[in-house]
Design an enzyme around this catalytic site. Sequence first.
Site, PDB file in Angstrom:
ATOM      1  N   CYS A 114     -33.844  25.590   4.378  1.00  0.00           N
ATOM      2  CA  CYS A 114     -33.669  26.230   3.284  1.00  0.00           C
ATOM      3  C   CYS A 114     -35.011  26.094   2.476  1.00  0.00           C
ATOM      4  O   CYS A 114     -35.151  27.079   1.818  1.00  0.00           O
ATOM      5  CB  CYS A 114     -32.744  25.778   2.275  1.00  0.00           C
ATOM      6  SG  CYS A 114     -31.072  25.940   3.045  1.00  0.00           S
ATOM      7  N   HIS A 251     -34.590  28.752  -4.656  1.00  0.00           N
ATOM      8  CA  HIS A 251     -33.454  28.833  -3.365  1.00  0.00           C
ATOM      9  C   HIS A 251     -32.103  29.087  -4.243  1.00  0.00           C
ATOM     10  O   HIS A 251     -31.739  28.252  -5.045  1.00  0.00           O
ATOM     11  CB  HIS A 251     -33.702  27.599  -2.595  1.00  0.00           C
ATOM     12  CG  HIS A 251     -32.647  27.521  -1.680  1.00  0.00           C
ATOM     13  ND1 HIS A 251     -32.190  28.549  -0.838  1.00  0.00           N
ATOM     14  CD2 HIS A 251     -31.693  26.329  -1.189  1.00  0.00           C
ATOM     15  CE1 HIS A 251     -31.551  28.231   0.012  1.00  0.00           C
ATOM     16  NE2 HIS A 251     -31.168  27.062  -0.034  1.00  0.00           N
ATOM     17  N   ASN A 281     -25.444  31.131   0.008  1.00  0.00           N
ATOM     18  CA  ASN A 281     -26.709  30.485   0.343  1.00  0.00           C
ATOM     19  C   ASN A 281     -27.107  31.141   1.784  1.00  0.00           C
ATOM     20  O   ASN A 281     -26.619  30.811   2.895  1.00  0.00           O
ATOM     21  CB  ASN A 281     -26.580  28.830   0.830  1.00  0.00           C
ATOM     22  CG  ASN A 281     -27.960  28.232   1.077  1.00  0.00           C
ATOM     23  OD1 ASN A 281     -28.816  28.837   1.517  1.00  0.00           O
ATOM     24  ND2 ASN A 281     -27.706  26.958   0.951  1.00  0.00           N
TER      25      ASN A 281
END
Length: 324
Positions: A114, A251, A281
Amino acid sequence: MTLRAVVRGVGHHLPARVVPNSEFESRLDTSDEWIRTRTGIERRHFAAEGETTSDLGAAAARAALADAGLAAGDLDALILATSTADLTFPSAATMIQDKIGMTGGFAFDVQAVCAGFVFALANASALISSGQARRVMVVGAETFSRILDFDDRSTCVLFGDGAGAVVLEAAEGEGTARDRGVLATDLHSDGRYRELLYVDGGVSTTRTAGQLRMQGNQVFRHAVEKLAETAHAALEKAGLNSGDVDWIVPHQANLRIITATASRMQVPMERVVVTVQDHGNTSAASIPLALSVGRERGQIKRGDLIVMEAIGGGLTWGSVVLRW
Ligand code: ACO
């Protein structure tokens, strides 16, 4: 004179299929209410059968090129941040290179889960400021739906597929925080935390792709602590502080992490670009997606000071301070 990596174009692409939280209710012991309140996620996009990470990435790259008013032949390099490449090799970056018609330069993948886009952006900035490349496409693209365990309610509701891209171009700056472009980067990893977030398969172990496993509450704890810390560190390197920030582009993993980080940085939520409700996500794609959507919404404007921060499997974490 300082060579800066300045954003010349941005774009994104999402697969057509939208999956609302309610789709998980029929087969798992979960609810739209739990997912919304614990994560902020309302829906996500999932790629169609046969639609790959490089397909999504190429569409985002084309959008960024169009926004920049450039052709693929104008690029010197293409860096793709992804953990869900089409094949074990060649890199999905070279597949995107081919799909957009870029026949020169070089392309490679960056794998920092990520935090991948932040790592890729830092690499692109280094290539530009050292004079090795003049124009670099940085893409974040993922098909996390391919590595989810759809029987595990604690992970499968969290992730989505998508892609975002930026075109960076060399520009001469004065070497001050008033310059446009990347002003500072701050990268970290600590492999001791592997067990907190990983995929339980791979080429040299199981010879399979595997499925995502996460100790969510542990990752949550590290995220809240490390994200504000790295953002502060990058701001300090640039000679700036939280009061100078126009937009945090974090993020997009969990609205509670985003809110807690903004609060620790003493930046109001009105100055945070939030897309997690619509995308879930999307790992390395989440920041470039949020940059593109934030620009589309009219939030991000030329001259704005932006802090991007991310944490992912590894653990890996880091931030980039950039003037748009
Ligand atoms: N529906 C209903 N209940 C659920 C669900 C669900 N989808 N998922 C978990 N639960 C339950 C758990 O089983 C647990 O039940 P129990 O108390 O009976 O054992 C309860 O909810 C609480 O579980 P926690 O994991 O403690 O819940 P938490 O509030 O921490 O939220 C979450 C979980 C959303 C995963 C959160 O911890 C999180 O967002 N973590 C960070 C994720 C992240 O940022 N990842 C980083 C990047 S990802 C990457 O790099 C690939």
